[in-house]
Design a protein around this motif. Sequence first.
Motif, mmCIF file in Angstrom:
data_model
loop_
_atom_site.group_PDB
_atom_site.id
_atom_site.type_symbol
_atom_site.label_atom_id
_atom_site.label_comp_id
_atom_site.label_asym_id
_atom_site.label_seq_id
_atom_site.Cartn_x
_atom_site.Cartn_y
_atom_site.Cartn_z
ATOM 1 N N TYR A 174 0.820 -1.211 0.000
ATOM 2 C CA TYR A 174 0.000 0.000 0.000
ATOM 3 C C TYR A 174 0.855 1.263 0.000
ATOM 4 C CZ TYR A 174 -3.514 3.377 1.537
ATOM 5 O OH TYR A 174 -4.344 4.466 1.628
ATOM 6 N N THR A 175 2.014 1.185 0.633
ATOM 7 C CA THR A 175 2.899 2.349 0.712
ATOM 8 C C THR A 175 3.692 2.491 -0.582
ATOM 9 O OG1 THR A 175 3.120 1.993 3.089
ATOM 10 C CG2 THR A 175 4.742 3.429 2.043
ATOM 11 N N LEU A 183 3.486 1.684 -6.471
ATOM 12 C CA LEU A 183 2.835 0.805 -5.524
ATOM 13 C C LEU A 183 3.193 -0.642 -5.840
ATOM 14 C CD1 LEU A 183 -0.668 2.509 -5.542
ATOM 15 C CD2 LEU A 183 1.086 2.720 -3.784
ATOM 16 N N GLN A 217 -8.646 0.308 2.363
ATOM 17 C CA GLN A 217 -7.485 1.056 1.873
ATOM 18 C C GLN A 217 -7.128 0.671 0.441
ATOM 19 O OE1 GLN A 217 -4.581 0.360 5.073
ATOM 20 N NE2 GLN A 217 -4.861 2.486 5.688
ATOM 21 N N ARG A 220 -8.420 2.366 -2.884
ATOM 22 C CA ARG A 220 -7.903 3.641 -3.413
ATOM 23 C C ARG A 220 -6.708 3.468 -4.345
ATOM 24 N NH1 ARG A 220 -6.840 5.852 2.565
ATOM 25 N NH2 ARG A 220 -8.862 5.384 3.530
ATOM 26 N N ARG A 224 -4.301 6.678 -6.261
ATOM 27 C CA ARG A 224 -3.222 7.177 -5.405
ATOM 28 C C ARG A 224 -2.069 7.794 -6.194
ATOM 29 N NH1 ARG A 224 -0.630 4.038 -1.292
ATOM 30 N NH2 ARG A 224 -0.415 6.067 -0.288
ATOM 31 N N SER A 231 2.055 11.338 -6.865
ATOM 32 C CA SER A 231 1.214 10.910 -5.750
ATOM 33 C C SER A 231 0.094 11.926 -5.523
ATOM 34 C CB SER A 231 2.068 10.775 -4.483
ATOM 35 O OG SER A 231 1.265 10.502 -3.360
ATOM 36 N N LEU A 234 -5.049 12.196 -0.289
ATOM 37 C CA LEU A 234 -6.369 11.595 -0.123
ATOM 38 C C LEU A 234 -7.488 12.558 -0.490
ATOM 39 C CD1 LEU A 234 -8.233 9.315 0.884
ATOM 40 C CD2 LEU A 234 -7.974 10.245 3.195
ATOM 41 N N GLN A 237 -8.012 13.026 -4.316
ATOM 42 C CA GLN A 237 -8.163 11.864 -5.184
ATOM 43 C C GLN A 237 -9.516 11.868 -5.896
ATOM 44 O OE1 GLN A 237 -7.333 8.283 -2.935
ATOM 45 N NE2 GLN A 237 -5.253 8.949 -2.415
ATOM 46 N N TRP A 242 -12.071 5.078 -7.126
ATOM 47 C CA TRP A 242 -12.051 4.149 -5.999
ATOM 48 C C TRP A 242 -12.883 2.922 -6.364
ATOM 49 C CZ3 TRP A 242 -12.637 7.220 -0.743
ATOM 50 C CH2 TRP A 242 -11.545 8.083 -0.605
ATOM 51 N N GLU A 374 5.982 11.070 -4.462
ATOM 52 C CA GLU A 374 5.697 12.039 -3.397
ATOM 53 C C GLU A 374 6.474 13.332 -3.613
ATOM 54 O OE1 GLU A 374 5.632 10.662 0.651
ATOM 55 O OE2 GLU A 374 5.138 8.630 0.043
#
Length: 389
Positions: A174-175, A183, A217, A220, A224, A231, A234, A237, A242, A374
């Motif tokens: 997820y990170t 991802l 989670q 999404r 994301r 990135s 939230l 988005q 979703w 990011e």
Amino acid sequence: MGRLVRVLGPDHLGLAEDAVQEALASAVRTWPLRGVPDDPAAWLATVARNAATDAVRRSARLSAALRSLAAEGTDGAPVSPEADQLDLAFLCCHPRLPRSERVVLTLKVVAGFGTDEVAAAFLVPVATVAQRIVRAKRRIRDQGLTLDGSSEASIVERLPSVLDVIYLVFNHGYTIGPGEAGLRTEFAGEALRLLEILAARHPRPEVHALAALCWLQSSRFEARIDPAGVSVPLRDQDRSRWDGQRIGRGLHHLSLAGRGETLSDFHLLAGIAACHAVGSGETTDWARVLDLYDTLLSRTDTPVAALNRIVAWSMVHGASEALPLLDDLDRTSTRPPRHLMQAARADLLERAGRAADAAGEFQRAAQIAPNEPERLSLLRRASAAHDTR
């Protein structure tokens, strides 16, 4: 493979793993020519059992295991790959193993990821992962750890460790990965698969709560990172991207998690995720989110949760009023990673109408961002804040 480990004994985990690999290799060679068998799982189990039998026959030291394998071939018990994998997970996640060894062993033995894939996910050398796997297998053998994940005592002892490892595996997917990586959804997908098996066999509230959190989670994923590789926060988005089915699956597990008296951290985190999943961004129940974070922090005072709680507080009480709280957190010895703190400060400043200050903070956060998506996101927000000065 769990079935082989059960009859050979956990101390012969390596032998079982080799036999399964040989069975898979045989399938790759023969199925394109002869066609896929009617029951692929049973076929693989038989070939793996035969391969293990051959290996046992070559070693007089494993004569007892040979008798077990012979019995296994005639007992007529149905093959249950899901139950076998879950038993393997309970073995690989045994609390007597160090956490780092539990994770790599689960990914390698239960999920089937290659040593190089695991090493890449955890940013460690392949040799380090291989050493951890060898040490874990040695501990299983030397300490006489068992495969059984069905007895009540075993579940009580091991379930928290199993959930911990599965959540860690999910978060690795997820990170957003380091550097220019995106991802790693294959890790998250494996965690979700294991959770569904676990929930079907052990439908306990904390299992359903973690399943709810991960499904919500994962809904999404598509939103994301935008097509440019940036990135997306939230609140920005595109919620039309979703996954509604995943949200529904998560809410279903959350309803099941509410049965009984158990309240875990996963319940609280899933409740927060549900607040974001239901309705639009403008209708998010931030007071409820704040209340859930307050309860979470009374149980587990983690730096990131503390930071997220301040963000929720700012949505209820105002961004300007939240800045002193961020200063207080910044002075603690357990503050969150610096780039998260600076990004949060920039966001609060921007929402408080201090665009120039926000642009500078976004720039500084971008300089230390751990990955490219990011970094680009923070630079984009810095540019937007600069243009609104």
